[in-house]
Motif scaffolding. Structure first.
Motif, PDB file in Angstrom:
ATOM      1  N   LEU A  21       5.280  24.961 -25.878  1.00  0.00           N
ATOM      2  CA  LEU A  21       3.956  24.782 -26.468  1.00  0.00           C
ATOM      3  C   LEU A  21       2.929  25.716 -25.835  1.00  0.00           C
ATOM      4  N   PRO A  22       1.944  26.154 -26.625  1.00  0.00           N
ATOM      5  CA  PRO A  22       0.831  26.903 -26.039  1.00  0.00           C
ATOM      6  C   PRO A  22      -0.075  25.936 -25.270  1.00  0.00           C
ATOM      7  N   ASN A  23      -1.167  26.451 -24.702  1.00  0.00           N
ATOM      8  CA  ASN A  23      -2.141  25.572 -24.070  1.00  0.00           C
ATOM      9  C   ASN A  23      -2.629  24.580 -25.123  1.00  0.00           C
ATOM     10  N   LEU A  24      -2.643  23.322 -24.753  1.00  0.00           N
ATOM     11  CA  LEU A  24      -3.032  22.278 -25.700  1.00  0.00           C
ATOM     12  C   LEU A  24      -4.554  22.150 -25.769  1.00  0.00           C
ATOM     13  N   PRO A  25      -5.078  21.731 -26.931  1.00  0.00           N
ATOM     14  CA  PRO A  25      -6.525  21.525 -27.052  1.00  0.00           C
ATOM     15  C   PRO A  25      -6.966  20.325 -26.219  1.00  0.00           C
ATOM     16  N   GLU A  26      -8.270  20.166 -26.071  1.00  0.00           N
ATOM     17  CA  GLU A  26      -8.770  19.026 -25.308  1.00  0.00           C
ATOM     18  C   GLU A  26      -8.335  17.705 -25.939  1.00  0.00           C
ATOM     19  N   THR A  27      -8.453  17.620 -27.255  1.00  0.00           N
ATOM     20  CA  THR A  27      -7.981  16.438 -27.971  1.00  0.00           C
ATOM     21  C   THR A  27      -7.256  16.890 -29.236  1.00  0.00           C
ATOM     22  N   GLY A  28      -6.344  16.054 -29.688  1.00  0.00           N
ATOM     23  CA  GLY A  28      -5.619  16.380 -30.909  1.00  0.00           C
ATOM     24  C   GLY A  28      -4.370  15.533 -31.052  1.00  0.00           C
ATOM     25  N   ILE A  29      -3.474  16.044 -31.872  1.00  0.00           N
ATOM     26  CA  ILE A  29      -2.214  15.366 -32.167  1.00  0.00           C
ATOM     27  C   ILE A  29      -1.103  16.408 -32.132  1.00  0.00           C
ATOM     28  N   LEU A  30       0.026  16.050 -31.519  1.00  0.00           N
ATOM     29  CA  LEU A  30       1.239  16.862 -31.587  1.00  0.00           C
ATOM     30  C   LEU A  30       2.218  16.134 -32.493  1.00  0.00           C
ATOM     31  N   HIS A  31       2.680  16.835 -33.505  1.00  0.00           N
ATOM     32  CA  HIS A  31       3.711  16.296 -34.390  1.00  0.00           C
ATOM     33  C   HIS A  31       4.987  17.089 -34.123  1.00  0.00           C
ATOM     34  N   LEU A  32       6.086  16.392 -33.860  1.00  0.00           N
ATOM     35  CA  LEU A  32       7.388  17.013 -33.640  1.00  0.00           C
ATOM     36  C   LEU A  32       8.333  16.592 -34.755  1.00  0.00           C
ATOM     37  N   PHE A  33       9.091  17.554 -35.273  1.00  0.00           N
ATOM     38  CA  PHE A  33      10.054  17.294 -36.347  1.00  0.00           C
ATOM     39  C   PHE A  33      11.351  18.013 -36.017  1.00  0.00           C
ATOM     40  N   ILE A  34      12.471  17.302 -36.069  1.00  0.00           N
ATOM     41  CA  ILE A  34      13.779  17.914 -35.838  1.00  0.00           C
ATOM     42  C   ILE A  34      14.424  18.186 -37.195  1.00  0.00           C
ATOM     43  N   LYS A  35      14.904  19.414 -37.369  1.00  0.00           N
ATOM     44  CA  LYS A  35      15.405  19.865 -38.671  1.00  0.00           C
ATOM     45  C   LYS A  35      16.915  19.643 -38.807  1.00  0.00           C
TER      46      LYS A  35
ATOM     47  N   THR B 117      13.327  11.283 -37.402  1.00  0.00           N
ATOM     48  CA  THR B 117      13.365  12.727 -37.190  1.00  0.00           C
ATOM     49  C   THR B 117      12.020  13.305 -36.780  1.00  0.00           C
ATOM     50  N   GLU B 118      11.024  12.440 -36.557  1.00  0.00           N
ATOM     51  CA  GLU B 118       9.706  12.964 -36.203  1.00  0.00           C
ATOM     52  C   GLU B 118       8.967  12.029 -35.255  1.00  0.00           C
ATOM     53  N   LEU B 119       8.043  12.626 -34.494  1.00  0.00           N
ATOM     54  CA  LEU B 119       7.194  11.889 -33.559  1.00  0.00           C
ATOM     55  C   LEU B 119       5.766  12.399 -33.662  1.00  0.00           C
ATOM     56  N   THR B 120       4.831  11.528 -33.385  1.00  0.00           N
ATOM     57  CA  THR B 120       3.425  11.904 -33.291  1.00  0.00           C
ATOM     58  C   THR B 120       2.923  11.454 -31.921  1.00  0.00           C
ATOM     59  N   ILE B 121       2.363  12.401 -31.172  1.00  0.00           N
ATOM     60  CA  ILE B 121       1.913  12.127 -29.804  1.00  0.00           C
ATOM     61  C   ILE B 121       0.456  12.565 -29.674  1.00  0.00           C
ATOM     62  N   PRO B 122      -0.434  11.692 -29.180  1.00  0.00           N
ATOM     63  CA  PRO B 122      -1.825  12.103 -28.991  1.00  0.00           C
ATOM     64  C   PRO B 122      -1.954  13.121 -27.858  1.00  0.00           C
ATOM     65  N   ILE B 123      -2.940  13.970 -28.008  1.00  0.00           N
ATOM     66  CA  ILE B 123      -3.292  14.943 -26.970  1.00  0.00           C
ATOM     67  C   ILE B 123      -4.671  14.558 -26.440  1.00  0.00           C
TER      68      ILE B 123
ATOM     69  N   GLN C 192      -1.901  24.687 -35.365  1.00  0.00           N
ATOM     70  CA  GLN C 192      -0.945  25.665 -34.838  1.00  0.00           C
ATOM     71  C   GLN C 192       0.450  25.113 -35.065  1.00  0.00           C
ATOM     72  N   GLN C 193       1.386  25.995 -35.406  1.00  0.00           N
ATOM     73  CA  GLN C 193       2.769  25.549 -35.580  1.00  0.00           C
ATOM     74  C   GLN C 193       3.702  26.461 -34.785  1.00  0.00           C
ATOM     75  N   ILE C 194       4.590  25.834 -34.032  1.00  0.00           N
ATOM     76  CA  ILE C 194       5.558  26.534 -33.191  1.00  0.00           C
ATOM     77  C   ILE C 194       6.938  26.037 -33.572  1.00  0.00           C
ATOM     78  N   LYS C 195       7.850  26.969 -33.762  1.00  0.00           N
ATOM     79  CA  LYS C 195       9.233  26.606 -34.053  1.00  0.00           C
ATOM     80  C   LYS C 195      10.079  27.069 -32.876  1.00  0.00           C
ATOM     81  N   PHE C 196      10.981  26.210 -32.430  1.00  0.00           N
ATOM     82  CA  PHE C 196      11.850  26.593 -31.318  1.00  0.00           C
ATOM     83  C   PHE C 196      13.189  25.884 -31.449  1.00  0.00           C
ATOM     84  N   THR C 197      14.152  26.374 -30.691  1.00  0.00           N
ATOM     85  CA  THR C 197      15.502  25.827 -30.721  1.00  0.00           C
ATOM     86  C   THR C 197      15.865  25.307 -29.342  1.00  0.00           C
TER      87      THR C 197
END
Length: 136
Positions: free
Chosen positions: A27-41, A97-103, A3-8
């Motif tokens: 963010l929408p409801n997060l999955p039980e497990t996964g990864i969130l990647h954030l990137f600032i443009k 400019t980016e982060l990776t966070i476990p879910i 899933q990809q979400i863009k916001f300001t």
């Protein structure tokens, strides 16, 4: 699934700002497990994870980065956007400019004292665009 979400984000003053709540709101409801990647443009702002309890840490970040990459240096050639612009580009490259966070368990799995910072390096940076990608 991806899933990809863009916001300001709203415009912030120069400095280091905790943006955990703004991220979670978008963010929408997060999955039980996964990864969130954030990137600032942007090339003059960054993202990092650090201390979320004591605001003096964010003040110290500002002081330290201003000593590492000072403004108004005679060797800068990219100067037409203001004294804060070229140092902002360098600081953004240093911080990233980016982060990776476990879910885990439908939540961002961060340490007790960890928070996501928007690192605003311009005196008047304006609104900042973020791309959040959820991998599950």
């Amino acid at each position: 699934m991806i899933q990809q979400i863009k916001f300001t984000l709203p415009a912030y003053s120069r400095g280091y700002h905790l943006i955990d709540s703004e991220i979670r709101e978008k963010l929408p409801n997060l999955p039980e497990t996964g990864i969130l990647h954030l990137f600032i443009k942007h090339t003059s702002a960054g993202l990092t994870i650090n201390e979320n309890a004591d605001p003096s840490v964010r003040d110290d970040f500002e002081s330290i980065m201003n000593r590492i990459v000072p403004e108004n240096q005679s060797y800068y050639t990219h100067i037409y956007e203001g004294a804060d612009d070229m140092p902002a580009h360098v600081k953004a490259s240093l911080m990233g400019t980016e982060l990776t966070i476990p879910i885990s368990n439908h939540q961002l799995n961060m340490g007790t004292w960890q928070g996501v910072y928007l690192c605003e390096f311009r005196n008047r940076g304006g609104r900042r665009k973020i791309v959040a990608t959820i991998y599950s």
